[in-house]
Design an enzyme around this catalytic site. Structure first.
Site, mmCIF file in Angstrom:
data_model
loop_
_atom_site.group_PDB
_atom_site.id
_atom_site.type_symbol
_atom_site.label_atom_id
_atom_site.label_comp_id
_atom_site.label_asym_id
_atom_site.label_seq_id
_atom_site.Cartn_x
_atom_site.Cartn_y
_atom_site.Cartn_z
ATOM 1 C CD GLU A 195 1.027 -1.028 20.036
ATOM 2 O OE1 GLU A 195 0.693 -2.145 20.147
ATOM 3 O OE2 GLU A 195 2.309 -0.785 20.489
ATOM 4 C CB SER A 262 5.477 19.779 28.518
ATOM 5 O OG SER A 262 5.237 18.279 28.894
ATOM 6 C CG ASP A 334 5.944 3.242 19.746
ATOM 7 O OD1 ASP A 334 5.196 2.818 20.838
ATOM 8 O OD2 ASP A 334 5.349 2.502 18.632
ATOM 9 C CG ASP A 337 5.932 -2.602 20.563
ATOM 10 O OD1 ASP A 337 5.386 -1.419 20.180
ATOM 11 O OD2 ASP A 337 6.995 -3.180 19.831
#
EC number: 3.5.1.97
Length: 822
Positions: A195, A262, A334, A337
């Protein structure tokens, strides 16, 4: 004169003797902390006698009669072999490194205190299931029993590092294990940094098309399960079934691209040569000595389990029982924030909320610093989460005056039941049971790959934030914290997390790639960890109608770079044949020699070849030339190759070839011009860095696995004993991933990869195999400090058997623990 000479000889002899005695004393003190594996000990907190049988690889096989005693013994074994590692992990989560390491770790402690992970871990203890609380308490008793044995037997403080660093060991608590899990959540996500980067790039590149070039969305609709083999290979014969992975080395905030990664894949019986399910997993994390992983086997009431643990946590995170195998990959969901919070200009103790200004939640926190005065922090929280300092990732550069930045993060839950979920998965007997148990997982978001004897499945586990459809940036960039649409509204239901069970094609897997194509806010993520390895994985999986344990091993060790094979024809399209031969010794001649080598190369990042070295220097120089003209110093943020960016530029997608023209020059440069100039840059750098003819260079000389000790690895002389260096194949975008450092004097040094590999075969479970990158012991004087390192480098494995008699047959020691007589 003769007298002076005699005295000089005596002084020199005395100094030599003194040095020898000092070395012997240091060796004696350090060796005192080497654990004795053949021993019997009376310990407090044990219910019944048990044995810890260590096989020839020093993997402890814990043979206990109750679950509590099994977890007790795991804590005891962890503390025997990895005490220092546990101390450092706990101190990192607590934000107490500076008490030991001084001013060098203040920045890390500051951010960890602001996240308040340890207080949240203490609060989360009561949220665990009763069985997990019992496991945590038993594990803590086991750790503390080993501490008592160290004190009782004068065992050199338990770890040689404790002679160098004064770090008193407080008793282990259940919250400590939860804190280490939260710490791994911090290490495994990079959305916060993404971000910040997107915000900076949007300021530097106001043209949205150019921002899309440099930070593109992952293309495609997503890959998890593969189609049926017969639909890809017409008239393919069907075989009959045979009956049954920044800054200070201790900082958890890694450089961009160095967050968790991974591989994991599974085959159903229809795609297995033996008719049993197969599962492979290799988590990628920072390579260290010792490895973050520790192999162990435990007897539990639900069945014996074996696999990879993390010292400090009483759970097998990737492994198998006789009925179920499980593996994890970073989901790249996600789960963070950033919010811009407005500070009240009339009262700096308040911030703007949905209902006007309200006070920050404030709490003081004191950081004690070795050899310096302590500092007092004022921890501030908003309704969105903790306030981050402007110095963190240079947040102040994107923060308006009169504002601060807070972070919402799923791991900042005071009721984090992730450890209960992990223990529940470990004790499950079927895929369905494991999927249900994983519903309690909060963070980090993972893709859980599962296989029982008949079924394969993959499920994204972890809390996925519920965002409003009107979210200003859709979670891509920091937004106004007082905007209702920008705030999280709880979590999405677990049932909406992506999941795949028994796919028709019989193969599923994940390389951190995009899994699903969903509209926001059910999108899971805009930023995925891989767009390259998955291409090679699909090819290898679909190249065979049926797979075996060995073909899964072959895929784990594959070093062919899809990225190299796709980019070289693009960037070298107009360079392969340039007319007449150039005079020897000229740049044109060197270029021709390099292109001749690359023209016949198949993209194999083999450590013994020169082509991977030439290719890596070329694309690195090319990307720098393309970016630095527009971005200036900010180009240095992109430390690794961005394949989608290079492809967009050379295919001129949405006008991206404009990156090839140098703004400061009058002529209009083309992309072939930039490719040629970058190749000359690369060859010049190669000539300066390496000796010998171009054809005699080795990729492995540059791509050495740097498994360094996080705290002793920089100590003069001592670093030669504690650091493990090996020539390795692979690269940033190969299935056998060896992520390069990206910066400094050794940019191609391998610093992040598969510290653990496991392949589980349920047609014959005891033929399953695993390996780790160093050794079981954290003690550099132990022969088990690095005894697996060469096996790992060569791509070899050891048997992963639950057979206790097999472990005994070549045991390096058997520790018998008996309850202390009161």
């Amino acid at each position: 004169m003769a007298l002076v000479f005699q005295w000089l000889v005596k002084i020199a002899t005395a100094l030599i003797v003194l040095c020898v005695l000092s070395v012997l004393l240091i060796y004696y003190l350090a060796s005192r902390s080497l654990p004795e594996y053949t021993a019997t000990a009376e310990v407090r907190g044990l219910q019944a006698p048990l044995e810890i049988v260590r096989d020839n690889a020093n993997v402890p096989h814990i043979l206990a009669t109750t679950d509590q005693d099994a977890f007790f013994a795991l804590g005891y074994a962890h503390a025997q072999d990895r005490l220092w590692q546990m101390i450092v992990l706990r101190r990192t989560a607590q934000g107490r490194l500076s008490e030991v390491f001084g001013a060098a770790t203040i920045e890390t402690d500051t951010i960890m205190r602001r996240l308040d992970l340890y207080r949240l871990s203490v609060a989360s203890v009561d949220a665990q299931t009763p069985a997990t609380q019992s496991a945590l308490e038993a594990y803590a008793r086991g750790v503390n029993a080993q501490l008592a044995q160290i004190n009782k037997g004068a065992q050199g403080r338990g770890a040689p590092e404790l002679f160098v660093f004064n770090a008193p060991m407080a008793p282990w608590r259940p919250a400590d294990s939860i804190a280490i899990g939260k710490l791994m959540a911090v290490q495994s996500t990079g959305h916060l940094k993404q971000e910040i980067l997107r915000a900076r790039m949007s300021l530097a590149l106001p043209d949205a098309a150019r921002l899309q070039d440099i930070l593109p969305d992952a293309p495609g609709t997503g890959v998890a399960s593969l189609p049926e083999y017969a639909s890809l290979i017409p008239n393919a014969p069907r075989f009959a079934q045979v009956p049954a992975p920044i800054s200070h080395p201790l900082s958890p905030f890694k450089m961009r691209g160095h967050a968790g990664a991974s591989n994991a894949w599974a085959a159903a019986p229809t795609r297995s040569a033996t008719g049993g399910t197969l599962l492979a997993n290799d988590p990628h994390l920072a390579l260290t000595a010792p490895s973050i992983w520790y192999l162990a086997r435990m007897n539990l009431s639900t069945g014996a389990v074996i696999g990879a643990t993390v010292p400090g946590m009483p759970v097998v995170l990737s492994g198998r029982s006789d009925a179920l195998g499980w593996g994890v990959t970073t989901a790249y969901a996600d789960d963070q924030d950033l919010h811009i919070e407005e500070v009240n200009p009339d009262n700096p103790d308040e911030y703007r909320s949905l209902d006007g200004f309200k006070p920050f939640d404030v709490r003081p926190s004191i950081i004690n610093i070795k050899d310096a005065d302590p500092i007092t922090l004022t921890l501030r929280w908003t309704e969105n989460g903790p306030v981050l300092p402007g110095s963190f990732e240079n947040l102040r550069s994107i923060t308006p005056a009169g504002h601060v930045v807070s972070v919402a993060f799923t791991a900042l839950s005071p009721r984090d039941t992730s450890l209960s979920a992990a223990i529940g998965v470990m004790q499950s007997r079927t895929v369905a049971q494991a999927v249900d148990a994983a519903a309690a997982h909060i963070a980090p978001a993972q893709n859980l790959t599962l296989a029982d004897r008949n079924t394969i499945a993959m499920k994204t586990i972890g809390a996925l934030p519920r965002r409003d459809t009107g979210h200003q940036s859709q979670g891509r960039m920091p937004t106004l914290g007082w905007g209702k649409a920008n705030r999280w509204d709880g979590r999405l239901p677990y049932t909406s997390n992506p999941g795949f069970v028994q796919p028709v094609g019989g193969i599923l897997g994940n390389t951190n790639n995009k899994m699903v194509e969903r509209p926001f806010p059910g999108h899971v993520s805009f930023s995925w960890g891989d767009t390259q390895r998955v291409q090679r994985w699909q090819r290898l999986m679909q190249a065979r109608q049926v797979h075996t344990r060995d073909s899964f091993v072959e895929a784990q060790l594959d070093t062919v770079s899809f990225t190299a094979r796709s980019l070289l024809p693009l960037i070298g399209a107009e360079l392969w044949f340039t007319g007449e031969a150039a005079p020897d010794g000229t740049p044109a001649r060197k270029r021709q020699r390099a292109l001749t080598l690359l023209a016949s190369w198949n993209g194999d990042m083999n450590e013994h070849l020169p082509e991977p070295l030439i290719y890596s220097h070329w694309v690195r120089a090319l990307q720098d030339r393309l970016m630095r003209d527009e971005l200036g110093p900010m180009a240095s943020v992109f430390t690794h190759l961005e394949p989608l960016f290079i492809e967009r530029v050379f295919r001129n997608i949405d006008g991206a070839s404009i990156w090839c023209d140098v703004i400061q020059s009058a002529p209009k440069e083309s992309c072939p011009d930039m490719a040629r100039l970058a190749l000359d840059d690369a060859l010049l750098e190669i000539e300066e860095r390496y000796s010998g003819a171009l054809e005699s260079l080795r990729w492995g000389d540059a791509h050495q696995a740097a498994q360094d000790h996080p705290t002793l690895g920089q100590v003069p002389l001592l670093r030669y004993f504690v650091n493990i260096r090996q020539s390795t194949s692979g690269g940033d975008n190969t299935l056998n991933r060896g992520l390069s450092r990206g910066t400094g004097n050794a940019p191609f040094q391998n610093v992040n990869g598969a510290g653990y590999r496991g392949v589980y075969d349920f047609a014959d479970p005891d033929s399953s195999v695993f390996i780790m990158s160093t050794g079981q012991s954290g003690h550099f004087l132990s022969r088990h400090y690095d005894d697996m390192a060469q096996l790992w480098r060569r791509g070899e494995y050891i048997l992963m058997s639950l057979d206790a008699d097999l472990a005994r047959a070549a045991a390096v020691g058997v520790t018998t623990l008996v309850p202390e007589v009161q």
